[in-house]
Design a protein around this motif. Structure first.
Motif, PDB file in Angstrom:
ATOM      1  N   ILE A   1       2.346  -3.270 -18.519  1.00  0.00           N
ATOM      2  CA  ILE A   1       3.379  -4.251 -18.856  1.00  0.00           C
ATOM      3  C   ILE A   1       3.322  -4.469 -20.358  1.00  0.00           C
ATOM      4  N   ASN A   2       4.432  -4.272 -21.018  1.00  0.00           N
ATOM      5  CA  ASN A   2       4.524  -4.570 -22.436  1.00  0.00           C
ATOM      6  C   ASN A   2       5.611  -5.611 -22.636  1.00  0.00           C
ATOM      7  N   ALA A   3       5.271  -6.643 -23.395  1.00  0.00           N
ATOM      8  CA  ALA A   3       6.240  -7.708 -23.637  1.00  0.00           C
ATOM      9  C   ALA A   3       5.980  -8.309 -24.995  1.00  0.00           C
ATOM     10  N   THR A   4       7.040  -8.762 -25.629  1.00  0.00           N
ATOM     11  CA  THR A   4       6.856  -9.456 -26.905  1.00  0.00           C
ATOM     12  C   THR A   4       6.039 -10.715 -26.685  1.00  0.00           C
ATOM     13  N   THR A   5       6.411 -11.475 -25.643  1.00  0.00           N
ATOM     14  CA  THR A   5       5.711 -12.739 -25.374  1.00  0.00           C
ATOM     15  C   THR A   5       5.152 -12.743 -23.956  1.00  0.00           C
ATOM     16  N   ASP A   6       4.217 -13.631 -23.741  1.00  0.00           N
ATOM     17  CA  ASP A   6       3.654 -13.846 -22.407  1.00  0.00           C
ATOM     18  C   ASP A   6       4.725 -14.270 -21.406  1.00  0.00           C
ATOM     19  N   LEU A   7       5.823 -14.873 -21.881  1.00  0.00           N
ATOM     20  CA  LEU A   7       6.900 -15.273 -20.957  1.00  0.00           C
ATOM     21  C   LEU A   7       7.509 -14.028 -20.322  1.00  0.00           C
ATOM     22  N   GLY A   8       7.726 -13.015 -21.133  1.00  0.00           N
ATOM     23  CA  GLY A   8       8.214 -11.751 -20.605  1.00  0.00           C
ATOM     24  C   GLY A   8       7.195 -11.149 -19.647  1.00  0.00           C
ATOM     25  N   ALA A   9       5.915 -11.234 -19.997  1.00  0.00           N
ATOM     26  CA  ALA A   9       4.879 -10.674 -19.128  1.00  0.00           C
ATOM     27  C   ALA A   9       4.831 -11.390 -17.782  1.00  0.00           C
ATOM     28  N   LEU A  10       5.015 -12.718 -17.798  1.00  0.00           N
ATOM     29  CA  LEU A  10       5.050 -13.450 -16.521  1.00  0.00           C
ATOM     30  C   LEU A  10       6.217 -12.972 -15.661  1.00  0.00           C
ATOM     31  N   HIS A  11       7.370 -12.774 -16.289  1.00  0.00           N
ATOM     32  CA  HIS A  11       8.517 -12.235 -15.535  1.00  0.00           C
ATOM     33  C   HIS A  11       8.173 -10.869 -14.949  1.00  0.00           C
ATOM     34  N   ALA A  12       7.466 -10.045 -15.740  1.00  0.00           N
ATOM     35  CA  ALA A  12       7.093  -8.709 -15.253  1.00  0.00           C
ATOM     36  C   ALA A  12       6.200  -8.811 -14.016  1.00  0.00           C
ATOM     37  N   LEU A  13       5.282  -9.777 -14.028  1.00  0.00           N
ATOM     38  CA  LEU A  13       4.394  -9.943 -12.869  1.00  0.00           C
ATOM     39  C   LEU A  13       5.194 -10.352 -11.630  1.00  0.00           C
ATOM     40  N   GLU A  14       6.228 -11.181 -11.838  1.00  0.00           N
ATOM     41  CA  GLU A  14       7.068 -11.572 -10.701  1.00  0.00           C
ATOM     42  C   GLU A  14       7.823 -10.359 -10.162  1.00  0.00           C
ATOM     43  N   THR A  15       8.294  -9.517 -11.056  1.00  0.00           N
ATOM     44  CA  THR A  15       8.962  -8.291 -10.608  1.00  0.00           C
ATOM     45  C   THR A  15       7.975  -7.413  -9.837  1.00  0.00           C
ATOM     46  N   LEU A  16       6.777  -7.280 -10.393  1.00  0.00           N
ATOM     47  CA  LEU A  16       5.777  -6.410  -9.773  1.00  0.00           C
ATOM     48  C   LEU A  16       5.436  -6.879  -8.357  1.00  0.00           C
ATOM     49  N   VAL A  17       5.252  -8.179  -8.203  1.00  0.00           N
ATOM     50  CA  VAL A  17       4.874  -8.698  -6.883  1.00  0.00           C
ATOM     51  C   VAL A  17       6.028  -8.495  -5.893  1.00  0.00           C
ATOM     52  N   GLN A  18       7.245  -8.432  -6.399  1.00  0.00           N
ATOM     53  CA  GLN A  18       8.396  -8.145  -5.528  1.00  0.00           C
ATOM     54  C   GLN A  18       8.504  -6.658  -5.182  1.00  0.00           C
ATOM     55  N   LEU A  19       7.886  -5.829  -6.014  1.00  0.00           N
ATOM     56  CA  LEU A  19       7.998  -4.377  -5.798  1.00  0.00           C
ATOM     57  C   LEU A  19       7.027  -3.856  -4.747  1.00  0.00           C
ATOM     58  N   LEU A  20       6.088  -4.696  -4.337  1.00  0.00           N
ATOM     59  CA  LEU A  20       5.064  -4.225  -3.389  1.00  0.00           C
ATOM     60  C   LEU A  20       5.702  -3.698  -2.105  1.00  0.00           C
ATOM     61  N   GLN A  21       5.275  -2.500  -1.721  1.00  0.00           N
ATOM     62  CA  GLN A  21       5.762  -1.869  -0.490  1.00  0.00           C
ATOM     63  C   GLN A  21       4.560  -1.666   0.441  1.00  0.00           C
ATOM     64  N   ASN A  22       4.870  -1.389   1.682  1.00  0.00           N
ATOM     65  CA  ASN A  22       3.770  -1.062   2.584  1.00  0.00           C
ATOM     66  C   ASN A  22       4.217   0.015   3.548  1.00  0.00           C
ATOM     67  N   ASN A  23       3.246   0.753   4.051  1.00  0.00           N
ATOM     68  CA  ASN A  23       3.525   1.572   5.222  1.00  0.00           C
ATOM     69  C   ASN A  23       2.683   1.023   6.350  1.00  0.00           C
ATOM     70  N   LYS A  24       2.269   1.862   7.267  1.00  0.00           N
ATOM     71  CA  LYS A  24       1.550   1.392   8.449  1.00  0.00           C
ATOM     72  C   LYS A  24       0.254   0.661   8.079  1.00  0.00           C
ATOM     73  N   ASP A  25      -0.491   1.235   7.179  1.00  0.00           N
ATOM     74  CA  ASP A  25      -1.805   0.635   6.948  1.00  0.00           C
ATOM     75  C   ASP A  25      -2.209   0.529   5.485  1.00  0.00           C
ATOM     76  N   SER A  26      -1.241   0.600   4.586  1.00  0.00           N
ATOM     77  CA  SER A  26      -1.619   0.403   3.193  1.00  0.00           C
ATOM     78  C   SER A  26      -0.455  -0.157   2.385  1.00  0.00           C
ATOM     79  N   PHE A  27      -0.803  -0.580   1.200  1.00  0.00           N
ATOM     80  CA  PHE A  27       0.178  -1.187   0.301  1.00  0.00           C
ATOM     81  C   PHE A  27       0.258  -0.373  -0.982  1.00  0.00           C
ATOM     82  N   TYR A  28       1.439  -0.322  -1.561  1.00  0.00           N
ATOM     83  CA  TYR A  28       1.597   0.464  -2.772  1.00  0.00           C
ATOM     84  C   TYR A  28       2.806  -0.013  -3.584  1.00  0.00           C
TER      85      TYR A  28
END
Lengths: 690, 690
Positions: free
Chosen positions: A121-148
């Motif tokens: 994650i690259n961001a000018t400010t930590d505010l951008g980085a916090l937004h990136a973390l929210e995006t990342l947590v939304q991107l989490l996928q799973n299959n039968k027995d793992s997360f990616y």
């Protein structure tokens, strides 16, 4: 054999390529590319932070880890992220150039790069980085027995700088934990302005050490202490959110005037008969906290120097609690009745050459500007403050629309053309119980008006407003979420992101995920239904709640007097929400059927109809031990009767009388029962008329 | 015709006489008589208060009205109860002779008289009146379309004066709203002592203005501000609850020593090789917050004057926050390892003629007594503080039992015979995940020991203890409720109230009603299951959760290191609770069947078995998109396989191999999966062995 099939199916999922359309990210990023492959999440997943960010990124990253761990049960080794470059070889690397400031126009952009073994994650400010973390947590996928995470690259930034949510803590007091969990919800969808409506006719909610009468006499004991306010402001700042307080003046003044009647506008004239001659006296009106909803006459006296002295003192105590640059002074819905009836105020108008009450209100508002400037604050107010002599430093909050008899968002255009900065709330009144589509299609940038670039730049963004006349701490989350996520997307994402089908699909996941933050919009419904059903197994009641919606606009409490602030908000209408879940499914089924009357499509419709017939008989059974179900029976009975007739009609084995059908249909359109309406009415009508 | 039947049934309910056995009151009152007839609740229902009560009765009566209104949707006219004799003709009349004091032995009795048109509460103090209101709200009955109270007379008072709940806010921090809703739960079942465990190895949770290092270094930012503490103490007092704070010393000292390592007992000897000769240096050990669970060696140094100086300063700051008379200093689980290894401490022991570490700890504890007396507080500690020279002013908190290798409650008898006042917690350790019956059958008054009346009077009561090693704000309510209501009954009601069938029946209603106070024990389970199922429709998962219970005692986290304070507690074991709902039903069904193998009784059993076979296949399906379900599949598979065999066995159409059955049975006894155990194992065993 069963297991073999499962294994094959599972391995199919594992290797399936994710398309970006499958991702349930909201707001949708400005740029996203997804390529083949994935980053596998393991318990060794760690976060490392470099650069020169604000401290808030450390607690933000720690919260991110806890959410991800709670969702996956992964048992990450890393417990806390507390300093720079603690884990140089961590899989997630966050770099911020500098500390973000909690103010408008701050850089909130970020780059998120998910590779096979590394996330950056690259961001000018930590505010951008916090937004990136929210995006990342939304991107989490799973299959039968793992997360990616899917291998992808995102570059993202907001379209508008003001992405707000207003919560009315005055009509119904909303305790600290309610505010905090909603700030978490806001951060999750990248909103950055919390407008806190703290004073109205129904209460003053700020602890005042120098003016304790305001809480002693005008809060019912329900107020935020100054420590709590500071704590909430810090909590918001830790999530990149600016807090804008509001003290609504000069109208909506019952609470202030309950404590300080001497600055009220109403004069009472007493006729005192002392012996032979009758004398007239005027005396100060006494005020009391309002228990109903609506527009009331108690209004501050703009001709009284004491009014300004007190307001200035209020600001001196309240402003330091809020480090942000804006202070909202309300200014709405002042009808000026008490001004007209007060000879002293009329005289004052003449003396100052103020030709009407609007000019008088402008006079009032203008006095507040320097008081706020002293505290380095800009004045913001509802659109009524925009009159001809109003300072262009003021920010105009546009709220009126067709409901108030003016074209939607007219004041927004007037404001930017008049040189004012402005924020749009018309169209984002989430307390009105409209469906998500109504809000999603409203854009702060007007479509059919030509604006210069300078004028466009004055449109700061928009703000969802949750007025709390009919809302309590138990129901507030379901009145805000998940719909507000769609407004957040409108304010963050590209204006071309408008596909309602995609929105609905993503919103379903977003709603579920918001629960992870402690939001209670799903849980509270279950608790309300348990109470209504008197703790009986209540599938039928749940079914009914999934096709009913609370009455819209202000029709649930039309005269503002059916419900008082202390009325029970534990009713069926409180359990129901806009965007009734089964109504959406039924509408789709009906459209498919009318488009192609195949047996399969007919079955999609008749399944619903049969379900509602059974629901009705189950509800009758439940109602034998649940008085709160009684008022719902007419609704389910009407629907059940119509469903029976429609089944006959669709079967074509029996002729169905059109008059009977139409009468039943109109009964299903009734809004007379339990403060709800049947959200399937329009589709039923299509079936009847087909 | 359907409607006629319903009508008859409804009117049957309306006129049915209520027996007191039907009432779901808990704790059960000392005296209750119910006679024919009822008091009908209408929106005109109002409360009037007379006498000389404490102000708390007004807010208490207002809360009572809001709860009753929320439950019934009645829209009472009366919004607030704010002063004496406001509504002289109100249907509910409350009279209190005097203001109640928040202290032990206060008069908490009340008389409640429900007549046809009038309800009267008479109590010496407002504390008794608050208890009466809780009884009244439990007495509410309903028929098809109305609510009423049965005509009845109750005279009631508590058996023990100490009816406590301890919450551990140190292991996992529990925010203010968690504490408040649990205080509401306590008040609902007439508990009156909140023991607040505020300091342990995992954190110091009290804001310290004069010793800020304690929160800066030893709280992870999770602590109660002094304002919040005062606010909670007031909130408790408004509900008749005394708050007893605990700072655990001299063991469990990691948090204190993280901030003040200089008063720790551990000495580190360094061998420094400076050129030719080797020199030995001792230096202060550094400590850190504990992330695991268990008994750890960090212990305060009882030989160091600085230790007492600091403790005295801590008390000077903390004691004024708690107006109550008691201060708990912990004193448990000090193994003295660091004392034994510290030459200075050994020397100190010799000098003061202290023959062992117990005597040394007594020396330590005795120093604290005058420090607390200065603040008008009595010292309370866990039973380890009771050694031969301990002052008889100290209150002994009895907690050890068979789990610790001593007879249950032995220290309680030792204490009263030794002249100490005492409170029982052994048997009330609700964090151990035992079923309600285990706690309900424990009585603070020992059965097989002859005690004098004076000795008996030293038994103040009992206290449920909720240690939070494996508990978070999301799960705490389901670890406390509803079981604690049964402990509350043991401590309030007559000792002869022991019928477990009646208890279970009433507890079901109490559990449901506790939700009205904002407790989340039911709602949180639903949210956890949603997460585990990845937002799929999860009836099968719910079915499994209704027959599984979290591992008992400390076996879920046997070495104290599987879970850290920051581990995810969002797992299936966290969703499950003791007293698994379907297990109770199945046990009853099996007993009936084994008693009488009728077709009906067989069906009761086979319904469960068939349900579990289907549950297993549904879970396999769900697991395809829910990794958190994978660890549960062995449990459901074992149960499903055994169920299939048991069906064959019960059908008698096929011979079932006993070895196969026994093997499957033992697999169902496994505690290897997902930190839960099958609560139906014993009944399955009966079926296998039948």
């Amino acid at each position: 054999m069963k297991y073999v099939i499962i294994f094959l199916f599972a391995s199919f999922i594992t290797t399936a390529q994710i398309n970006k359309e499958q991702l349930d990210v909201m707001p949708w990023p400005q740029n996203i590319t997804v390529t083949e492959g994935s980053f596998a999440l393991t318990k060794n997943f760690k976060v490392n932070i470099t650069g020169a960010p604000n401290q808030r990124i450390f607690s933000g990253a720690t919260r991110f880890l806890r959410r991800l761990d709670g969702r996956t049960g992964m048992f990450f080794y890393q417990g806390f992220v507390t300093g720079l470059n603690e884990v140089p070889d961590a899989e997630l690397q966050i770099n911020c150039v500098r500390s973000g400031k909690i103010e408008l126009y701050e850089d909130e952009s970020y780059l998120l790069d998910i590779a096979k073994n590394k996330i950056t994650i690259n961001a000018t400010t930590d505010l951008g980085a916090l937004h990136a973390l929210e995006t990342l947590v939304q991107l989490l996928q799973n299959n039968k027995d793992s997360f990616y995470f899917p291998i992808s690259k995102i570059s993202d930034f907001p379209r508008f700088t003001w992405r707000g949510l207003m919560i009315d803590g005055a009509r119904h007091f909303m305790p600290v934990d309610v505010i905090k969990r909603n700030l978490d919800g806001m951060a999750a969808v990248k909103m950055n302005v919390f407008h806190w409506h703290l004073v109205d006719d129904q209460g003053w909610r700020i602890e005042m050490k120098k003016h304790p009468k305001l809480i002693q006499m005008a809060s019912d004991g329900n107020y935020y202490t100054q420590e709590e306010i500071k704590n909430i402001v810090q909590y918001a700042a830790d999530r990149g959110i600016l807090v804008v307080p509001e003290i609504d003046m000069p109208g909506h003044g019952s609470a202030i005037l309950t404590a300080y009647p001497e600055i009220g506008s109403k004069v009472v004239t007493l006729n005192v008969n002392s012996g032979e001659k009758e004398q007239k006296f005027t005396q100060i009106q006494s005020y009391s906290l309002e228990r109903n909803s609506g527009i009331f006459s108690p209004t501050l006296d703009p001709s009284n120097p004491k009014t300004y002295q007190l307001i200035s003192e209020f600001f001196d105590e309240v402003c330091p609690l809020f480090p942000g640059k804006f202070f909202h002074i309300g200014g709405d819905e002042n009808e000026g009745k008490d001004w007209d009836a007060n000879p002293k105020i009329q005289e004052f108008k003449k003396k100052h050459n103020l030709v009407n009450n609007h000019e008088l209100q402008t006079y009032f508002t203008m006095q507040l500007i320097p008081m706020l400037k002293k505290h380095n604050k800009e004045l913001m107010g509802w659109e009524e403050i925009m009159t001809k002599n109003m300072s262009q430093d003021a920010i105009i909050h546009s709220w009126k629309g067709t409901n108030e008899g003016v074209p939607a968002g007219k004041s927004l255009v007037d404001a930017v053309k008049g040189g004012y900065k402005t924020v749009l709330s018309n169209g984002y009144y989430i307390d009105l119980m409209f469906g998500v589509e109504d809000h999603y299609t409203v854009d702060p940038m007007p479509k059919n008006v030509v604006l210069t670039e300078v004028e466009k730049a004055r449109i700061l963004g928009g703000e969802a407003t949750l007025w709390s006349e009919l809302v309590t701490p138990s129901t507030i989350d379901s009145r805000i979420w998940p719909r507000t996520a769609a407004i957040a997307e409108r304010l963050w994402s590209n204006e071309n992101i408008t596909d309602i089908v995609s929105l609905r699909k993503r919103l379903k996941t977003v709603s579920f995920r918001l629960e992870e933050l402690g939001l209670t919009h799903l849980k509270s419904k279950e608790a309300l239904l348990r109470n209504i059903s008197n703790n009986q197994k209540n599938e039928a009641l749940e079914d009914l709640s999934n096709i009913c919606e609370p009455l819209k606009k202000y029709s649930r409490n039309a005269q503002g007097t059916e419900y008082q602030t202390y009325s029970p908000f534990t009713l069926f209408a409180d359990a129901c929400t806009p965007d009734a879940f089964d109504a959406l499914g039924f509408n789709t089924a009906v459209d498919s059927y009318l488009n192609n009357k195949s047996i399969e499509n007919q079955l999609l419709v008749t399944n619903y109809l049969n379900k509602w017939i059974k629901m009705n008989s189950d509800l009758i059974q439940l109602s034998l031990n649940a008085p709160l179900i009684q008022p719902l029976l007419p609704i389910s009975k009407n629907l059940s009767s119509l469903s029976e007739q429609l089944l006959l009609k669709m079967d074509k084995k029996q002729n169905v009388d059109a008059t009977v059908l139409n009468n039943l249909l109109e009964q299903c359109n009734s809004k007379e029962h339990a403060d709800v309406e049947l959200a399937v009415y329009n589709s039923l009508k299509k079936l009847v008329q087909a």
